[in-house]
Every structure is written in structure tokens, then in C-alpha cells.
Design an enzyme around this catalytic site. Structure first.
Site, PDB file in Angstrom:
ATOM      1  N   LYS B  73      -5.541-109.491 -99.406  1.00 31.61           N
ATOM      2  CA  LYS B  73      -5.597-110.846 -98.855  1.00 31.61           C
ATOM      3  C   LYS B  73      -7.005-111.386 -99.026  1.00 31.61           C
ATOM      4  CE  LYS B  73      -4.451-113.352 -94.562  1.00 31.61           C
ATOM      5  NZ  LYS B  73      -3.932-113.184 -93.174  1.00 31.61           N
ATOM      6  N   SER B 148       0.178-115.996 -92.024  1.00 31.46           N
ATOM      7  CA  SER B 148      -0.791-116.501 -92.984  1.00 31.46           C
ATOM      8  C   SER B 148      -0.924-115.639 -94.238  1.00 31.46           C
ATOM      9  CB  SER B 148      -2.159-116.629 -92.311  1.00 31.46           C
ATOM     10  OG  SER B 148      -2.671-115.347 -92.003  1.00 31.46           O
ATOM     11  N   SER B 172       0.809-112.666 -88.658  1.00 30.69           N
ATOM     12  CA  SER B 172       0.500-113.026 -90.043  1.00 30.69           C
ATOM     13  C   SER B 172       0.871-111.980 -91.084  1.00 30.69           C
ATOM     14  CB  SER B 172      -0.986-113.354 -90.193  1.00 30.69           C
ATOM     15  OG  SER B 172      -1.235-114.653 -89.732  1.00 30.69           O
TER      16      SER B 172
END
Lengths: 97, 469
Positions: B73, B148, B172
Site C-alpha cells: 500500500k 482505503s 481499511s
């Protein structure tokens, strides 16, 4: 509670943000809704409850205080938008000559 | 394409090299470019690493992850590589060090293939808040992948990497895992070091893994877990072996009645109730509990996380690193214009809200109040977990929704209603994909366990798989 224009200005200044008029109205409305949503917490009785501040289960995590260079000056300056060999630089504060 | 690490390992055993496997993944990424999952592919450093790992395999010194190709990420630092938190304010920023969790994977010879799109500063539930475009859900490209960590979820679902790292502050990892049919875990708070994770809300954030099976999820978690002197909130509690994952014996689980009384998708609810009945029929102990705190979780989460975010994001000042407005003169303008031009709308909304709840006159009424309610919630949750090993629920009330379908901030915030609980209390939780799909879209079951009982979480997930897959 209703968030006023002047409260938005005050918070924006604390947060070091600025908004034009239409953005300000949008953020004022959003904040009013969000703050009202948050007010729901008042329904819960927290008399004599201590705030929960720390999530870790370990207490007093200590280490020896041994000096070490973790980031060099060059590395610290590497991502600066403006710099010279020793310092971060900011735009001129005083106008004129 | 390789679906999991077992398939990579069998390819290695049949004579393919890590460099070949990497090329397969690079081609696959290129063919799925429209997903916008990767913000950057680290082709050069990955190829170099793959060669080194091949050499280690040849002399029999390779680590446990040799051949595993990992995407990260875009909020996890990897030395000398860019990391931007999907924000214009950090565009072109290069990491000065590598996150401890990531370093441990590299030390076991994983190859890091690139950085994955996410909501800006991990704030969002649909990956529509990235400064570099939204991510498409590989199972239906009109839909969001969740957020997210949307890029991480999409990349694993589309087999663009073997495993992906994400971060989970309020769901997330687990919500996008649910939206993409992947496995996703948020470990116990403190189980994995946060050193090198760009901070959003420090008392909530945890790094975790996405994978296509439990074994890979467990393996990567096991390697990342453990104390780190660079993060004093990382726990010194011993890490047990999570692998191999073995189906556990009898379950003793609880489910919260109120979770099914909110606006949950009818098919998800039906599948959940069917699972409960099947578990009971097989002699597992399943208890329905009433837990009247559900409606307070998301408000509590937003008071506390916005407060922490407003503090954490004060470091972006246009002076030390990141974006500087070309229109600014003097320090005050440098701060204000750089931040106002550099941050996106949702990030500014949260900084403003967080600054408000911490400001003089409102601190006690909002911030301190939420911290007290957080303690009440943690104690009540521990009471349930004293009677049961796990709390079971759906991972999300919905399947993946269409892009642009949710525009109201609060409606978007409520997408995390089942997942925020574990971040508020610090407990570990995992999303396990359900075998069924709704109009082609997957959904997941969530198990939330006791502190540091990740091993049990994986083993019980394995048992649960028999019922849902």
C-alpha cells in the site's frame, strides 16, 4: 450544534488551512452534520469512567539512551522543496529589496 | 496465473526461476492496467532482487518467502522508493528508511513489486479519495474495490501479486477484502510494528495482509509480527507460529443481535443466519448477545481518528518535505497554501473536524468523552470475549457499490459499521470470503478474537471455511 462561519475561520486558522467562500460553506455544512453525528455519544453515561488513552498492553517500554545517527543531514534535506547545503529554505518573508 | 504462494512454489519446484515468476506478474500487471491498482511498479529494483533471490535458492540459503511477489500500500515506506499516501502533498517523496514489517518480509526474500493505490492518507471506504484516480474492482469494473486499501485488495484479487500489504484503521483491509473476495486481517493493536507506516490515527492503525488463502495470510502475518525497538507501541508478547493453519475444534462464538437489525443487505443477512444455524446444528456453541453500542461506534471512531489525524498531519507544512505552493510568501502562507492545495477534500474535512474536537471549549465534550466511551466499549467487548472465543459478524453490510454511488460523508462512514469495532478496542479481526456471490459480487464473514490470539483466529477461520466455501 450549528457550526458558524466564524468558528470555521477559527478552526481553519488552527489547522493552517484556508477555504474560499464556496468551499467554506461546504465544509461548514459537512462539519455541522458530522459534529451532530458525533453528539450521539452524549447518550452514554460515562460518569466515573477514565478516558482510554493508550492502546498498548505494555507499560513503560524503556531502552538504553544510546546516541545514534538514524538520518543524516543530507537525507533529512533530500525531500525538501527548497534547501541549501545546510538549511531548509522558505519563501521570502519581507517584500521589497 | 499464480493464485497463491503454493502455486508459486510448485512453479519453482518445476524449474521456473524467481525472475521468470516476476516477469509473469509484470506482464499480468500490464494487462490489467485499467484497474489503476498500482501507482508505481518497481520493475528495476524487483528484477534485481529476484536475481539475488535466485542466487540464494541456488546455494540453498533462501528465506521462507523466496518467490513470493508482494505489493505494498502506498503508505508503507520502502527505502529509496517513492511513497505518497496517494496524496498530491507527498507526490515525489522518497522514503529514507524501510518499514520494519516490510523489512522482515524482505529479509525472508520476498520481492517487492510496487506500490498500490489507496484513499488519500488511508481516509475512505471506496478508494475514490486518491489524488491519482480511483481503483476498479476486478470482479466488476463499474464497482469500487472498497477502501482505503483498495489497490491492495484489487491487486490480490486480480493476481497482480501473491500477497499485498495494507493498513487498517477502521476496516481499511477487511472491507476491501470483503468487496474483492480476498482474505484480509487486522492484527491485534501492537502485534505488528507501525514504524514506517505513514500515520493516520496512531492508536488505531495496524499493518496487515491481503491474500488469496488463509495459509499465505497467516505466513506473512507471522513473519511481520513481533516487538520492534523503533515502535514502543509494538507488543513484546511472544509470537507463536501461525502456520500451518489447521482447522480448530469446537467453536464458541457470539454474535451481536443489533448487527442484523441495521440496514444490512438481505442476502448477506440470510447467508449469515444460515451459517449460524449450520454451526449450531454441528454442535458449535453460538450465543446471541445484545450489545447496545453499535450506533455509537462510528461516531466514536470519527471523533478519535479525526483528532489523531489532525495532529499527525500537522507535519505536512510545505517546508520540510512534500508539496510547496508556488503562490506562497512567508511562513504562514507557506503552511496554509501548501496544505490547502496539497490535501484533498476528505483529508481537509477530517483535519478540520479533528481540530475542532481538540480545540479549546470542545475538547472535553467531544474528544475526552469519546475516549471514555472507548473504555466502556473495550470493557463490554472483553465481557463478551470472556464468554466466547470470537465475535462473528458480516464484514460489511453491503457488497461493492457502484462508483459515485455514495456522496454523503456520513453514509460513507457507515460502511465501516462492522469493522471499526476491532480498531476501537484493539482486538484482532479477519475477513473470510463467503463462497456465495450476490450478482457476481463477493462478501465476507468477519471473526474478531481475543488480544494476541491470531493463531486461534486463523485456525477457526479454517474451520469456518468448511461451512461457507
Amino acid at each position: 450544534m450549528e457550526i458558524s462561519d466564524s468558528l470555521v475561520d477559527h478552526i481553519a486558522n488552527l489547522a493552517k488551512l484556508e477555504f474560499n467562500d464556496s468551499e467554506k460553506e461546504a465544509i461548514r455544512q459537512d462539519m455541522s452534520k458530522i459534529v451532530n453525528f458525533m453528539s450521539k455519544l452524549n447518550e452514554i453515561d460515562t460518569e466515573n469512567v477514565e478516558p482510554l488513552m493508550f492502546m498498548s498492553h505494555d507499560i513503560n517500554v524503556l531502552r538504553e539512551d544510546i546516541p545514534a545517527v538514524t538520518i543524516t543531514k543530507e537525507e533529512a534535506l533530500k525531500n525538501a522543496p527548497k534547501k541549501d547545503s545546510d538549511y531548509f529554505r522558505i519563501p521570502k518573508v519581507l517584500q521589497g529589496k | 496465473m499464480y493464485k497463491n504462494f503454493a502455486e508459486v512454489k510448485s512453479a519453482l519446484a518445476s524449474g521456473r526461476r524467481v525472475v521468470d515468476i516476476l516477469e509473469d506478474y509484470l506482464k499480468r500487471i500490464e494487462s490489467k492496467k485499467q484497474l489503476n491498482a498500482f501507482l508505481e511498479v518497481f520493475s528495476e529494483s524487483a528484477r534485481q532482487r529476484a536475481k539475488e533471490v535466485d542466487a540464494k535458492i541456488a546455494d540453498g540459503t533462501a528465506g521462507r518467502l523466496a518467490g513470493m511477489i508482494i505489493g505494498i500500500k502506498d503508505n508503507i515506506c520502502y527505502k529509496n522508493h517513492k511513497v505518497s499516501a496517494s496524496s498530491k502533498i507527498l507526490e515525489n517523496f522518497e522514503s529514507l528508511y524501510t518499514a520494519t514489517a516490510l523489512q522482515r518480509l524482505i529479509d525472508e526474500d520476498a520481492v517487492i513489486i510496487g506500490r498500490l493505490n489507496c484513499d488519500e492518507f488511508a481516509m475512505g471506504s471506496s478508494n475514490e479519495n486518491s489524488a491519482f484516480g480511483n481503483v476498479l474492482n476486478p470482479l466488476n469494473e463499474d464497482c469500487v474495490p472498497g477502501g482505503s486499501s483498495g489497490g491492495s485488495a484489487a491487486a490480490v484479487a486480480a493476481n497482480l501479486c501473491t500477497v499485498a500489504l495494507g493498513s487498517d484503521t477502521g476496516g481499511s483491509i477487511r472491507q476491501p477484502a470483503s468487496f474483492t473476495g480476498t482474505y484480509g486481517i487486522k492484527p491485534t493493536y501492537g502485534r505488528i510494528s507501525r514504524y514506517g507506516l505513514i500515520a493516520y490515527a496512531s492508536s488505531f492503525d495496524q499493518i496487515g495482509a491481503f491474500a488469496n488463502d488463509l495459509e499465505d495470510t497467516a505466513l506473512v502475518t507471522e513473519i511481520m509480527a513481533g516487538a520492534d525497538e523503533m515502535d514502543s507501541t509494538s507488543s513484546r508478547e511472544e509470537v507463536t507460529d501461525y502456520t500451518p493453519v489447521l482447522p480448530a475444534g469446537k467453536l464458541k462464538i457470539a454474535y451481536i443481535k443489533e448487527c442484523l437489525e441495521i440496514g444490512v443487505n438481505a442476502h448477506i443477512k440470510e447467508a449469515f443466519l444460515k451459517l449460524i444455524e449450520e454451526l449450531k446444528a454441528d454442535g458449535h456453541e453460538v450465543t446471541e448477545v445484545s450489545f447496545p453500542y453499535l450506533d455509537y461506534m462510528v461516531p466514536m471512531y470519527y471523533v478519535l481518528t479525526t483528532a489523531e489525524a489532525s495532529s499527525n498531519l500537522s507535519r505536512f507544512d510545505g517546508v520540510h518535505y512534500g508539496y510547496r505552493s508556488p503562490n506562497a510568501q512567508g511562513t504562514e502562507e507557506t503552511y496554509k497554501k501548501s496544505r490547502s492545495e496539497g490535501f484533498g477534500a476528505e483529508v481537509k474535512r477530517r483535519i478540520m473536524t479533528g481540530t475542532f474536537v481538540l480545540s479549546h471549549g470542545y475538547y472535553d465534550a467531544y474528544y475526552s468523552k469519546a475516549q471514555k466511551v472507548r473504555r466502556v466499549l473495550q470493557e463490554k467487548t472483553n465481557e463478551i470475549l470472556a464468554q466466547a472465543d470470537f465475535i462473528i459478524s458480516p464484514a460489511s453490510p453491503n457488497v461493492a457499490f457502484k462508483r459515485g454511488a455514495i456522496s454523503e460523508p456520513i453514509e460513507m462512514y457507515l460502511q465501516d459499521i462492522y469493522t471499526v469495532h476491532a480498531n476501537l478496542t484493539g482486538h484482532p479481526a479477519i475477513a473470510i470470503p463467503h463462497g456465495q456471490k450476490i450478482d457476481g459480487l463477493p462478501f465476507a464473514v468477519q471473526l474478531m478474537g481475543k488480544f494476541f490470539k491470531e493463531k486461534e483466529l486463523f485456525d477457526y477461520s479454517k474451520l469456518l471455511e468448511k461451512y461457507i466455501q
